[in-house]
Write a protein that holds these residues in place. Sequence first.
Motif, short mmCIF file in Angstrom:
data_model
loop_
_atom_site.label_atom_id
_atom_site.label_comp_id
_atom_site.label_asym_id
_atom_site.label_seq_id
_atom_site.Cartn_x
_atom_site.Cartn_y
_atom_site.Cartn_z
N PHE A 5 6.18 -0.53 3.40
CA PHE A 5 5.17 -1.42 2.80
C PHE A 5 4.94 -1.14 1.33
CE2 PHE A 5 3.85 -2.25 7.19
CZ PHE A 5 3.60 -3.61 7.11
N PHE A 6 4.82 0.13 0.97
CA PHE A 6 4.34 0.44 -0.37
C PHE A 6 5.44 0.83 -1.35
CE2 PHE A 6 0.49 1.17 2.23
CZ PHE A 6 -0.29 0.17 1.65
N GLU A 28 -2.85 12.06 9.54
CA GLU A 28 -2.17 11.43 8.41
C GLU A 28 -3.18 11.16 7.30
OE1 GLU A 28 0.99 10.82 8.03
OE2 GLU A 28 1.77 11.16 10.04
N PHE A 62 4.51 -9.30 1.98
CA PHE A 62 3.68 -8.17 2.43
C PHE A 62 2.83 -8.58 3.63
CE2 PHE A 62 0.04 -5.33 2.32
CZ PHE A 62 0.60 -4.11 1.99
N ASN A 76 -5.75 -0.95 17.15
CA ASN A 76 -4.72 -0.72 16.12
C ASN A 76 -5.11 0.22 15.00
OD1 ASN A 76 -2.35 -1.80 16.83
ND2 ASN A 76 -2.57 -3.72 15.75
N ARG A 110 3.20 -7.46 7.53
CA ARG A 110 2.03 -6.87 8.17
C ARG A 110 1.82 -7.49 9.55
NH1 ARG A 110 -3.85 -7.24 5.27
NH2 ARG A 110 -4.74 -5.40 6.23
N THR A 123 5.20 -0.04 17.47
CA THR A 123 5.84 1.13 16.88
C THR A 123 5.11 2.36 17.41
OG1 THR A 123 4.37 0.96 14.99
CG2 THR A 123 6.54 -0.03 14.76
N ILE A 178 4.90 -6.38 11.90
CA ILE A 178 4.85 -5.00 12.42
C ILE A 178 3.65 -4.83 13.36
CG2 ILE A 178 4.71 -2.56 11.80
CD1 ILE A 178 7.33 -3.65 10.95
N THR A 179 2.54 -5.53 13.09
CA THR A 179 1.38 -5.43 13.97
C THR A 179 1.73 -5.85 15.39
OG1 THR A 179 -0.14 -5.82 12.15
CG2 THR A 179 -0.99 -6.22 14.35
N PRO A 211 -2.19 5.53 4.68
CA PRO A 211 -2.30 4.48 5.69
C PRO A 211 -1.06 3.58 5.75
CG PRO A 211 -3.44 3.79 3.71
CD PRO A 211 -2.84 5.14 3.41
N ALA A 212 -0.87 2.91 6.87
CA ALA A 212 0.10 1.82 6.95
C ALA A 212 -0.74 0.55 7.13
CB ALA A 212 1.03 2.02 8.14
N PRO A 213 -0.47 -0.50 6.34
CA PRO A 213 -1.38 -1.65 6.31
C PRO A 213 -1.19 -2.62 7.45
CG PRO A 213 0.40 -2.00 4.78
CD PRO A 213 0.65 -0.67 5.41
N LEU A 214 -1.40 -2.20 8.69
CA LEU A 214 -1.29 -3.15 9.80
C LEU A 214 -2.63 -3.85 10.01
CD1 LEU A 214 0.77 -0.90 12.20
CD2 LEU A 214 1.54 -2.48 10.45
N LEU A 215 -2.66 -4.76 10.96
CA LEU A 215 -3.88 -5.52 11.19
C LEU A 215 -4.64 -4.97 12.39
CD1 LEU A 215 -2.18 -8.96 10.69
CD2 LEU A 215 -3.84 -7.96 9.15
N HIS A 223 5.01 6.20 11.53
CA HIS A 223 3.94 5.95 10.56
C HIS A 223 4.38 6.12 9.11
CE1 HIS A 223 -0.14 5.51 9.20
NE2 HIS A 223 0.06 6.54 8.40
N ARG A 224 5.06 7.23 8.83
CA ARG A 224 5.43 7.49 7.43
C ARG A 224 6.54 6.55 6.98
NH1 ARG A 224 4.11 13.84 6.39
NH2 ARG A 224 2.02 13.62 7.22
N ARG A 230 -2.96 3.05 14.47
CA ARG A 230 -1.67 2.80 13.82
C ARG A 230 -1.84 2.70 12.31
NH1 ARG A 230 0.89 -2.31 16.30
NH2 ARG A 230 2.79 -1.60 15.27
N LEU A 285 6.75 3.50 7.89
CA LEU A 285 6.05 2.25 7.58
C LEU A 285 5.37 2.32 6.23
CD1 LEU A 285 4.57 1.29 11.06
CD2 LEU A 285 6.47 0.23 9.83
N PHE A 286 4.83 3.50 5.90
CA PHE A 286 4.21 3.63 4.58
C PHE A 286 5.25 3.32 3.51
CE2 PHE A 286 3.16 5.88 0.73
CZ PHE A 286 1.86 5.47 0.53
#
Lengths: 201, 312
Positions: B102-103, A159, B78, A150, B82, B90, B85-86, A162-166, B95-96, A153, B98-99
């Motif tokens: 989340f933020f 990029e 949050f 991951n 997380r 996706t 979506i994990t 970041p996107a905060p996935l796990l 990616h953008r 991702r 998702l940014f």
Amino acid sequence: MTSSLIAGMLRLGTGAVARWQGCGPELRQRVYFANHTSNLDGPVLWASLPPVVRARTRMIAAHDYWSLGLFRPWLARQVFQAVLIERKKPTAECNPLNTMLEAMGQECSLILFPEGGRQTSPEPQPFKAGLFHLAKRRPDVEFVPVWMENLNRILPKGEILPAPLLGSVTFGQPITLLDGETKVDFLDRARSAVMALREPC
Amino acid sequence: MNWDQELIGLIGGVVLLLIIASVLTRFLLAKADGEGAKNTLLNVKARTQAWWGMVVIFTLAILIGKTGTLLLFGLMSFMALREFITLTPTRPGDHRTLFWVFFVITPLHYWYLLTDWYGMFSIFIPVYAFLFVPMRSALSGDCERFLERTAKIQWGLMICVYAVSHAPALLLLEIKDYAGQNAKLLFWFVVIVEISDVLQYIWGKTCGKHKIAPLVSPNKTWEGLIGGGVCTVLIGTALWWVTPFSPLRAAGMSALVVIMGFLGGLVMSAIKRDRGVKDWGQTIAGHGGVMDRIDSLSFAAPIFFHVTRYCL
């Protein structure tokens, strides 16, 4: 202190849990080799090791990336104790293999991404020969396959934000070079060992 | 800070309940024989320990006031998003988006609550964010499974952020003869949601036989639902004095929370099963992820909020 803080932030930020499936965290000399999809891979693998092991583990990284600017070289040298290698044109004087062997010495472990660069394909690319030569020169060292999940991702190639996935880091069963095993066979086996750690989806 | 006697009483009651649970688990564990019973009790022990932590954090947040409560629920949203979506595949093209999700979108949504902007709070995610998500993803030019990817991100936002935030939104409600006491209503609601979960679990484990939806969640039984549900309604009614409801209404609202919570848990189980996982994550020992703990809350909160708003 700084490095524990950065390691903690990396673990929190990527949610990366270390899963020791095929071996436990040990102080013995090892080469951790993993799939490579994100700039976070090296730092996160390093951060997921226990502090004592981490202090003796050095990450092999590309000179052309980690020497840019002011912050990256500081991170690379002071925090990750990275070994910067020239991946574009290896010459006789600066052969990456010698740099790696020297960096290992008698007590350090290495983190290595044998695909040679970050990939965007779903499957890891064929491994470069460096891993084989390393295994041949240091038969006493354990080669631990690692699957990084991951992280592509969280911070994909190209990029900045970041996107905060796990994410997760899975450590597999160590492999060593067998008697008479050819380069192609060993690299193939190493790559399958990494891919075998991937969670079925 | 408002040291409301009734709120203190409520907190004291929860702490007492946890003490009883901890002692009882230890006692049963000492007497238990058989591998299965022991494992169940060990899990119960881990869950009880985690409950102590969650109760302390939630109580602190409530006592700090609105800011603390919103911060806590914002963080839970949050973390749940997380996890959501994990588990959702996706593509790099998202990616953008998702940014932003989340933020920017999640913090903004909670900021509207902080500033008492009720109108924006109710339409920001269903209207603005709903339209923004596909626009941003389309700009990055990846068409593969486009509708599916977009829908999943929107769904995550609706459940993890929009729905969950209706619990702390209870603090915003203007209720006659109840001004300045909304924290108690929120506390009561969260206690009822979670107690309903716990009692359904206990009833199901001890006398559950008839499965309601064996393919979705083998742990959910009629015995668990009815036994746990009736007990929860009794507790909810007995605590009517902390709420703005009459005893009868408190009973009705408790029943509503039980049903919504049960169905919410069922829906979220269906998603987990489809993705081939048992838990959403591993943040809370014994429980799984944050989403495993607030799945019932996310379905109960919006309905509870709007029924309360309409009735009072």
